[in-house]
Enzyme design. Sequence first.
Site, mmCIF file in Angstrom:
data_model
loop_
_atom_site.group_PDB
_atom_site.id
_atom_site.type_symbol
_atom_site.label_atom_id
_atom_site.label_comp_id
_atom_site.label_asym_id
_atom_site.label_seq_id
_atom_site.Cartn_x
_atom_site.Cartn_y
_atom_site.Cartn_z
ATOM 1 N N ASP A 300 -8.027 49.556 63.759
ATOM 2 C CA ASP A 300 -8.874 50.328 62.863
ATOM 3 C C ASP A 300 -10.285 49.727 62.940
ATOM 4 O OD1 ASP A 300 -9.824 52.140 61.057
ATOM 5 O OD2 ASP A 300 -8.189 51.923 59.647
ATOM 6 N N GLU A 487 -11.111 56.867 51.728
ATOM 7 C CA GLU A 487 -10.713 55.460 51.842
ATOM 8 C C GLU A 487 -10.829 54.738 50.493
ATOM 9 O OE1 GLU A 487 -11.484 53.487 55.569
ATOM 10 O OE2 GLU A 487 -12.352 55.305 56.375
HETATM 11 C C1 BGC Z 1 -10.214 54.514 58.873
HETATM 12 C C2 BGC Z 1 -9.522 55.303 59.971
HETATM 13 C C3 BGC Z 1 -10.530 56.034 60.804
HETATM 14 C C4 BGC Z 1 -11.569 55.053 61.307
HETATM 15 C C5 BGC Z 1 -12.645 55.697 62.154
HETATM 16 C C6 BGC Z 1 -11.350 53.674 59.389
HETATM 17 O O1 BGC Z 1 -12.066 53.075 58.366
HETATM 18 O O2 BGC Z 1 -9.268 53.701 58.217
HETATM 19 O O3 BGC Z 1 -8.601 56.206 59.421
HETATM 20 O O4 BGC Z 1 -9.896 56.705 61.854
HETATM 21 O O5 BGC Z 1 -12.202 54.417 60.212
HETATM 22 O O6 BGC Z 1 -13.530 56.413 61.395
#
Ligand code: BGC
Length: 611
Positions: A300, A487
């Site tokens: 991630d 998030e």
């Molecule tokens: C998230 C992911 C995402 C990635 C790219 C991360 O902070 O947890 O779900 O795909 O960012 O944007």
Amino acid sequence: MNKSLRIPLIAMLLIGCFSIMGCKQNKYTLGKLESQRINNKVATLLAQMTLEEKIGQMTQVRHFYDIGKGDVAAKNLGSAIHTQGPLPGKNAAEWQAKFTELQKEALSTRLGIPLLFGVDAVHGQNTYNGATIFPHNIGMGAAANLELAEEAARITALESQACGFNWVFAPCVAIPLNEKWGRFYEAYAEDAQLTTDLTKAYINGLQRHLNDSTTVLATAKHYIGDGATDYGIEGGSSSIANHEMMKRLIDPYKMAVQQGAGAVMTSFNTIDGLPMHAHKALITDTLKNKLGFDGIVISDWKGYSRFGQAAIINAGIDMVMAVDGDLGLFQNGLKKAVEENRVPMSRIDDAVTRILRQKYRLGLFKNPFPAKSLTTAIGIPEHRAVARQAVRESLVLLKNEDNILPLNKAASKIVVVGAHANNSGYQSGGWTINWQGSKTSYNGATTILDGIKQVAQGTVIYDSLGQGSHPDADAVIIVVGETPYAEFFGDIGDGKGKHQLTLSDSQQHYISHYASQGLKVVTVLVSGRPLVVNKQLAQSQAFVAAWLPGSEGDGIAQVLFGEYDFKGKLPHSWPKSITDYNNKFGPNYWDNSITPLFPFGYGLTYRPQDK
Ligand code: BGC
């Protein structure tokens, strides 16, 4: 045992393991011969690569900031991501042109290995203003229509390719155990079987045969336990027992492996005191070796800087996301780690093999550029019609006293209340146009109010602040809900932050205000999770959970006014009290320790037998 007996026995065991692991060929996975052909090509290419070229393949950068001119070639980059931040251009043609320019640079290198371009297209190609935006996964879980989910994914892939992407970071296959989690809506359901079925449909829709320019690599995320952290804290620690994890959370990943998903993204949470990014037992031993995953494990966001690059690569991560401004530091650091034997060369080779394998599967070596003709397919009526169907089917009717719904289209006066009724940004949640969503309406979308105006034949009055007095109204449709978040911004934590598990005071007031006038109140809740709304349920004659419907808000009016029946069923048990959330895992409906207000699968319809 002698040698001649041993070989057939091993072969039989391997075949057995493969079917147990669920690695059988399905209608969209590659045949054995084709896989063999690709593996041979990968081995030939790998044999020619220097360590720098290999580390380059393992590096994913943002397309705008981390890279200077010439870096794609000079640093042998493997992939670029577009998410929050400067857009690649003003329109899809410019986005394509930007990625084509980077791709040409990659192809100009000694070995000419093409780039993967990734995007968070989690409910449609939601980073593009004007794309078709589907309901977030929680709504797709309520709709539970597998063909529809596959079709939504097919359209998402096509509109992503139209913007120049060949890889999407979806689906999120989490099973959330606590509504306080800010990513609750990114998951389909609390139920592993439903989540697994939708995972299959979605991956098939995105990838299909991966053999034309309308398909993309899929990513099952976030492995594992993202939605199972104590108190629903994004990236927090999880005290879920290993056997519970294997029982409740692993099945969607097994399915992703079986469907040949191109990638799996690791999660920010910690299990057994170990960050998932560094969890070799779960990444390498379980996902890769036991389940047989042969795709790319991607970290991630900036996983290397949080958990240490050698630690995450050794745990089994193959590509590192968003090497953010410290490209040299990351690449040189990993090179040094290999030279000092802190990361074995075999691990690097495994990572690069997996990356190259997916590039071949995707046909990128033959067909590295997006098809220009696709740009005209973004947000077309045919795509929106599918999204509208998804909206209709995702709506869950929780209450319909005295059959107040469906509303009469010929009613002379309908009052529509609340900011959520007239804002397609609000109705779409996080990951819409911007990472944290949009607080205003966006291109091509239809608001809930627009839809009501299309269907209702009488006067439609809009009261955005919920303070009007309309004693002659035939019905009042009050649209309330959460404002967009993504998030950790959506975490509820101790409930003292921005978001809470119930409606804001002002929204509660809209409903009290109209209910006290003795009017027929229909409440439509726009939210990324079930909220505690006992009082509002009692004050409303009809109550609809609409989740985060996306761009086609008119799907709601079509059901409220009876053009279609309700079909959606609760993908989560509905809580009855905020104190239900005092436990680490929120209401533990799965162990029957708490009785929900409405059970999983609940949802009324207009048909009398369902009342
Ligand atoms: C998230 C992911 C995402 C990635 C790219 C991360 O902070 O947890 O779900 O795909 O960012 O944007």
